[in-house]
Design an enzyme around this catalytic site. Structure first.
Site, short mmCIF file in Angstrom:
data_model
loop_
_atom_site.label_atom_id
_atom_site.label_comp_id
_atom_site.label_asym_id
_atom_site.label_seq_id
_atom_site.Cartn_x
_atom_site.Cartn_y
_atom_site.Cartn_z
CG HIS A 50 -6.24 -2.76 3.56
ND1 HIS A 50 -5.52 -1.63 3.25
CD2 HIS A 50 -7.49 -2.56 3.05
CE1 HIS A 50 -6.30 -0.78 2.59
NE2 HIS A 50 -7.49 -1.31 2.45
CG ASP A 98 -2.02 1.01 1.15
OD1 ASP A 98 -1.71 2.22 0.97
OD2 ASP A 98 -3.19 0.64 1.27
CB ILE A 99 1.10 4.06 -2.42
CG1 ILE A 99 2.22 4.94 -2.92
CG2 ILE A 99 -0.17 4.86 -2.30
CD1 ILE A 99 3.30 4.19 -3.61
CG HIS A 127 -8.33 -3.36 -1.96
ND1 HIS A 127 -9.27 -2.69 -2.68
CD2 HIS A 127 -8.08 -2.61 -0.87
CE1 HIS A 127 -9.57 -1.56 -2.06
NE2 HIS A 127 -8.88 -1.49 -0.94
P1 AMP Z 1 -9.75 1.41 0.44
O1 AMP Z 1 -10.37 1.33 -0.94
O2 AMP Z 1 -10.56 2.26 1.37
O3 AMP Z 1 -9.44 0.06 1.01
O4 AMP Z 1 -8.37 2.16 0.27
C1 AMP Z 1 -7.55 1.94 -0.86
C2 AMP Z 1 -6.12 1.75 -0.44
O5 AMP Z 1 -5.36 1.68 -1.62
C3 AMP Z 1 -5.54 2.90 0.42
O6 AMP Z 1 -4.96 2.35 1.59
C4 AMP Z 1 -4.50 3.52 -0.51
O7 AMP Z 1 -3.37 4.01 0.19
C5 AMP Z 1 -4.16 2.40 -1.46
N1 AMP Z 1 -3.71 2.85 -2.76
C6 AMP Z 1 -4.32 3.74 -3.57
N2 AMP Z 1 -3.61 3.90 -4.69
C7 AMP Z 1 -2.52 3.10 -4.60
C8 AMP Z 1 -1.41 2.84 -5.43
N3 AMP Z 1 -1.26 3.43 -6.62
N4 AMP Z 1 -0.48 1.94 -5.01
C9 AMP Z 1 -0.61 1.33 -3.81
N5 AMP Z 1 -1.64 1.55 -2.98
C10 AMP Z 1 -2.59 2.42 -3.36
#
Ligand code: AMP
Length: 130
Positions: free
Chosen positions: A94, A28-29, A92
C-alpha cells in the site's frame, strides 16, 4: 486466481496507474486517502515475504517510482508504505499520500469514493509515472 490477477489480466476493471513486465500499480478501491495505490507483482504469491530477495528488491524499485509519481500528482508531505495482506492473498504494497499521521488509518477509509474523482486521481498519478 486472485482478484488482483484478474485485474492484471484485464478481466476486472481498475483505476490503473502503471505496469512493467513484472509489476502492476492501481488505486485501492477503498482508499484511506486520495491517491492510495497498490503495487503488486504479476506473479501470484500470497505472502510478500515469501518473494525471493531479487523479486522483492525489484518490487521496491518499482514501488519507489510510483511514490515519486504520487508525490508529484497529489499534494502531500510524504508517501507512506504499508504491508497488510490479510484480505487479498496476493502480495501487495500500500502506498498512501500523507499530510498527517491519521491519513494512514486503515480503520478510517473514504466512504463511497466518487468514481470520477478516483479516475482523475489515477490519471494524475499515471501521467507523472516515469
Ligand atoms: P489487505 O489484503 O489487508 O492489504 O487489503 C486488501 C486491499 O485491497 C484493501 O485495501 C482493499 O480495499 C483492496 N482491494 C480489494 N479489492 C480491490 C479491487 N478490486 N480493486 C482495488 N483494490 C481492491
Amino acid at each position: 486466481m486472485t482478484i488482483f490477477s484478474m485485474i492484471i489480466k484485464g478481466d476486472i476493471p481498475c483505476y490503473k496507474i502503471a505496469e512493467d513486465d513484472r509489476f502492476f500499480a492501481f488505486l485501492d478501491i477503498n482508499p484511506v486517502n486520495w491517491g492510495h495505490t497498490l503495487v503488486v507483482p504479476k506473479h501470484e504469491t500470497d505472502y510478500i515475504f515469501d518473494l525471493s530477495d531479487e523479486e522483492i528488491g525489484e518490487m521496491m524499485k518499482f514501488a519507489k517510482r510510483v511514490t515519486v509519481a504520487i508525490k508529484d500528482a497529489i499534494p502531500c508531505r510524504k508517501v507512506g508504505m504499508a504491508v497488510l495482506g490479510l484480505e487479498v492473498p496476493h502480495a501487495h504494497i500500500h502506498l498512501i499520500p500523507l499530510s498527517k499521521e491519521g491519513d494512514m488509518d486503515f480503520k478510517n477509509k473514504i466512504a463511497d469514493p466518487d468514481p470520477e474523482r478516483m479516475q482523475q486521481v489515477a490519471l494524475a498519478i499515471a501521467s507523472k509515472f516515469k
